[in-house]
Design an enzyme around this catalytic site. Structure first.
Site, short mmCIF file in Angstrom:
data_model
loop_
_atom_site.label_atom_id
_atom_site.label_comp_id
_atom_site.label_asym_id
_atom_site.label_seq_id
_atom_site.Cartn_x
_atom_site.Cartn_y
_atom_site.Cartn_z
CB THR A 49 19.99 -9.24 13.87
OG1 THR A 49 19.22 -9.63 12.74
CG2 THR A 49 19.82 -10.27 14.96
N GLY A 143 0.04 -4.39 6.59
CA GLY A 143 0.04 -4.70 8.02
C GLY A 143 0.26 -6.17 8.31
CB SER A 147 8.63 -6.18 3.72
OG SER A 147 9.63 -5.29 3.92
CB SER A 148 3.21 -3.93 1.98
OG SER A 148 2.85 -3.36 3.21
CD GLU A 187 10.29 1.99 6.23
OE1 GLU A 187 10.28 1.60 5.05
OE2 GLU A 187 10.13 1.23 7.19
CG ASP A 199 11.92 -5.02 5.99
OD1 ASP A 199 12.44 -6.09 6.33
OD2 ASP A 199 11.10 -4.40 6.70
CE1 TYR A 251 11.90 -2.78 13.95
CE2 TYR A 251 12.51 -0.46 13.89
CZ TYR A 251 12.71 -1.76 13.47
OH TYR A 251 13.72 -2.04 12.60
#
Ligand code: GAF
Length: 413
Positions: A49, A143, A147-148, A187, A199, A251
């Site tokens: 969202t 993985g 949210s690393s 990112e 995140d 994604y």
């Protein structure tokens, strides 16, 4: 509203920060000037969202990523991670720029593109960044969909801004929500992953015993009490051990579909559609399903937030209602948005059948973790049921973690 992390430091954070400081000394033969810790996150509800300008309700974990750092005089960003000691990088700041296709500086290990991207995004936004040595350590599985990457970005962003002075972040130099936007830009534009703002916002804005209700259009946020332990309920995180990667194109494909659905509906984003009946105007069944997920998950965020608020953080009957909404969210992600994966579907069904109040995948999907809202009295049987369901199918054994809603990133005192 601003979020201020509490002054107290949980033992797990302290231990990780101390290990990161030792790792710094091993790497660079000197003391770090500081250590910054940033948590991973679980998203309670509101998935896919954020890039549709909708609502999300994540909370921060106790586990996360620590960056030990000290300034250096040569204008170089030196990067080491304890997870992979051989994958080091030394990048002159003057040479940082996104590579073709957003790949970042050539020849640097893939993990190092995240911190390098943060330095680039800060410089691009006009903030000073000098040479810095960084040593990274983590107690979050990579993985696992927790949210690393955002935790790494935000630890580095805090370290770079606070070492450079100018008020840093908590000294008033850059608002935390502004730093979240800078980390997201790193990112998106430097690493090349088209993620939304959830995140980084969770990493920088969450409060212990609360979930963060974030409006991803206005970026206004509020803290929603969420303290399931007080009602004898826990959030069980199930790392399904199917690796999650946002870079694999699926994604981004969902984003494209959502933007196309909005375009055909004549609205700037799916945020503007609040009733599924409006989807009758779409003649494409796939776009209809994608949009239906976004609309209904936005509604579920509001419902869960209202339930938690009205019960002061969740009593047992309220958490049962919340659980039912989480399971609905999973079905929507499975059937309409089609981002769940077999290990998550099986874990969710097994958890609910064994006594969980509700369960769903969490994060971007296509691998990673699921969560289940579980009464303490059923926890052992829920874990055993999930383990057995995975073993029956010959899948890797899942890993479990109890998620405690925790404070956002902090400089370790
Ligand atoms: C990933 C992304 F990074 C977030 O921005 C969000 O879109 C999430 O997937 C899905 O809700 O974690």
């Amino acid at each position: 509203m601003t979020a201020r992390p509490a002054a107290s430091v949980p033992a797990g954070r302290r231990a990780l920060a101390d290990r990161a400081a030792r790792w710094f000394r091993e790497c660079y033969g000197r003391e770090p000037e500081g250590v910054w810790f940033t948590p991973g996150r679980v998203n309670l509800v509101g998935e896919h969202t954020d890039y549709n300008e909708g609502f999300v309700l994540p909370f921060a974990l106790g586990q996360g990523v620590a960056a030990a750092a000290a300034q250096r005089e040569d204008g170089v960003l030196a990067l080491r991670t304890r997870r992979d000691p051989a994958a080091s990088a030394e990048i002159p700041l003057a040479r940082l720029r996104p590579g073709p296709g957003g790949a970042g500086a050539d020849g640097i290990p893939s993990w190092a593109r995240y911190p390098a991207g943060v330095a680039w995004a800060l410089l691009s936004a006009g903030y000073p960044v000098g040479g810095v040595s960084l040593a990274i350590d983590s107690c979050l599985a990579d993985g696992a969909g927790l949210s690393s990457s955002a935790a790494l970005e935000c630890s580095v962003a805090l370290a770079l801004t606070e070492l450079e002075g100018a008020g840093g972040v908590d000294g008033g130099g850059i608002p935390r929500s502004g730093l979240a936007a800078i980390a997201r830009r790193a990112e998106n534009e430097f690493v090349g992953v088209p993620s939304g703002i959830m995140d980084q916002s969770a990493a920088l804005l969450c409060l212990a015993d609360h979930a963060l209700l974030l409006d991803c259009q206005s970026l206004e946020f509020s803290q929603v009490p969420f303290a399931p332990a007080a009602a004898g309920v826990r959030v069980l995180v199930i790392d399904t051990r199917a690796k999650h990667e946002l870079t694999d194109g699926e994604y981004g494909g969902r984003q494209t579909e959502c933007h196309e659905a909005a375009r055909r509906l004549g609205v700037p984003s799916l945020r503007w559609v609040t009733d599924v009946s409006e989807l009758a105007a779409l003649d494409d069944p796939v776009l209809t399903r994608r949009a239906r997920h976004v609309i209904t998950d936005n509604q579920r965020v509001q419902e869960v937030a209202a339930l938690l608020r009205s019960s002061g953080g969740g009593d047992a009957p309220t958490l049962a209602e919340v659980g039912a909404l989480l399971t609905q969210s999973h079905r929507s992600l499975r059937d309409d948005f089609e981002v769940s994966w077999p290990e998550a579907d099986v874990a969710v069904d097994a958890a609910v059948a064994a006594g969980a109040l509700g369960a769903r995948m969490t994060g971007g999907g296509f691998g990673g973790s699921a969560i289940a809202l579980v009464p303490d009295t059923s926890a052992a049987q829920v874990e055993a049921a999930i383990q057995a369901a995975h073993a029956d199918r010959g899948w890797t054994e899942p890993e479990f973690l109890t998620a405690v809603p925790s404070d956002a990133a902090q400089r370790m005192p």
